[in-house]
Design an enzyme around this catalytic site. Structure first.
Site, PDB file in Angstrom:
ATOM      1  N   LYS A  60      -2.496   6.043  -4.061  1.00  0.00           N
ATOM      2  CA  LYS A  60      -3.936   6.984  -3.790  1.00  0.00           C
ATOM      3  C   LYS A  60      -3.377   8.323  -4.608  1.00  0.00           C
ATOM      4  CE  LYS A  60      -3.648   4.803   0.659  1.00  0.00           C
ATOM      5  NZ  LYS A  60      -2.397   4.385   0.771  1.00  0.00           N
ATOM      6  N   ASP A 109       0.928  -1.138  -0.033  1.00  0.00           N
ATOM      7  CA  ASP A 109       0.045  -0.017   0.095  1.00  0.00           C
ATOM      8  C   ASP A 109       0.902   1.358  -0.122  1.00  0.00           C
ATOM      9  OD1 ASP A 109      -2.830   1.112   0.817  1.00  0.00           O
ATOM     10  OD2 ASP A 109      -1.219   2.135   1.793  1.00  0.00           O
ATOM     11  N   HIS A 127      -7.655   9.777  -1.944  1.00  0.00           N
ATOM     12  CA  HIS A 127      -7.181   9.763  -0.479  1.00  0.00           C
ATOM     13  C   HIS A 127      -7.791  10.370   0.488  1.00  0.00           C
ATOM     14  CE1 HIS A 127      -2.601   9.410   1.196  1.00  0.00           C
ATOM     15  NE2 HIS A 127      -3.347   9.156   2.137  1.00  0.00           N
ATOM     16  N   TYR A 145       3.091  10.120   0.080  1.00  0.00           N
ATOM     17  CA  TYR A 145       4.091   9.084   0.612  1.00  0.00           C
ATOM     18  C   TYR A 145       5.500   9.324   0.342  1.00  0.00           C
ATOM     19  CZ  TYR A 145      -0.135   6.616   2.456  1.00  0.00           C
ATOM     20  OH  TYR A 145      -1.210   6.215   3.085  1.00  0.00           O
TER      21      TYR A 145
END
Length: 325
Positions: A92, A57, A125, A62
């Site tokens: 996302k 994931d 997200h 990120y």
């Protein structure tokens, strides 16, 4: 809910609205971190694949897509997995790209970072948009999301084969209801904060009734992160259950999420903990254990107060979370 498995195998759940019957491993390796260390992440991903993890994931914001992509490439080269199809990759869409015309370019950028031809799951997200351009976290210049337009572009990305499934993250029952009112392809997944300290029963029941799989993020309380706390890992209730069963607190939390009918993403770079986190599928929490966990006072960690403003789309936390707080 999922196919049974031994402790070394991760059960899978079938996603309802994917292209073709798509199975998702219920336990994912999470890659959200405050201070991302690409080399450490890459090593941990390869170790996780060796141990049997197949679901990874990530998210555009990120900064972990690139090292994850490199690790996947390395794992394929080493023959740790026979083909890309044996992995399940989730990413996302960040709020700066949450505009109808930017969804597909953003997804293509994620694929480029990951060195992949398709994702298995692509999520919105957060239910909020921000000014297009450079990624900013925390968000500034927030604006209401064109839910209908953004979701139509998500559906198009699935039709084009850029992703096998689409879904949402941090969506309340009310926001999913809005989405379902105009969706042609309903969301397969809603990824939300969920742990014994934030059990999300109402949302879980709603998602189940609508064929949407719930994925828990921060199921162990995300200790050591800017958004997390120690209260899950230091819970006396959970410690007592873990001691009685000869398990770790993390194993009790993961097993609780699984028994609650949800899936989850857990982050660890530690080989021993990665192994322990897999050893949750060949035993059960008792009714008494579950009763004790149900009595834990509820406390939401991730409220995102910075998304609330007098001139923004959400004037209060109550509005952002539709009273589910």
């Amino acid at each position: 809910m999922a196919n049974p498995a031994s402790s070394s195998q991760i059960p899978e759940v079938v996603l309802g609205s994917s292209t073709g019957p798509k199975s998702m491993p219920v336990l994912a390796f999470g890659t959200a971190a405050n201070n991302l260390q690409p080399i450490q992440l890459k090593t941990a991903v390869i170790e996780a694949i060796k141990l049997g993890y197949r679901h990874f994931d990530t998210a555009a914001v990120y900064g972990s897509e690139q090292p994850l992509g490199e690790a996947i490439k390395e794992a394929l080269k080493l023959g740790l997995v026979a083909s890309r199809d044996q992995l399940f990759i989730t990413s996302k869409l960040w709020s700066n790209d949450a505009h109808p015309h930017l969804v597909i370019p953003a997804l293509k950028k994620s694929l480029e970072n990951l060195q992949l031809e398709y994702l298995d799951l692509y999520l919105i997200h957060w239910p909020i948009s921000a000014k297009p351009g450079k990624f900013v976290f925390p968000l500034v210049d927030v604006m209401p999301m064109d839910f209908k337009g953004v979701w139509a572009a998500m559906e198009e990305s699935q039709r084009l084969g850029l992703t096998k499934s689409i879904g949402v993250s941090n969506f309340t029952c009310k926001k999913i209801e809005t989405l379902l009112s105009h969706a042609t392809i309903p969301p397969s997944v809603n990824q939300v904060e969920m742990s014994p300290f934030w059990q999300q029963k109402k949302l879980r029941d709603f998602c189940k009734a609508n064929g949407i799989v719930v994925t828990a993020f921060s199921p162990l309380g995300a200790k050591g992160t800017s958004w997390g706390s120690n209260h899950v890992m230091e819970s006396k209730v959970l410690q007592d259950i873990a001691e009685t069963r000869g398990k770790t607190v993390a194993q009790v939390c993961i097993r609780w999420v699984y028994q609650a009918g949800a899936t989850l993403a857990v982050k660890s770079y530690n080989k021993e903990r990665l192994k322990q986190n897999l050893q949750v599928f060949d035993w059960e929490l008792s009714e008494d254990d579950l009763h004790k966990i149900n009595q834990i006072p509820q406390h939401k960690m991730v409220t995102r107060g910075e998304l609330v403003s007098a001139d923004g789309p959400y004037k209060s936390l109550e509005e952002l979370w539709d009273g589910e707080i």
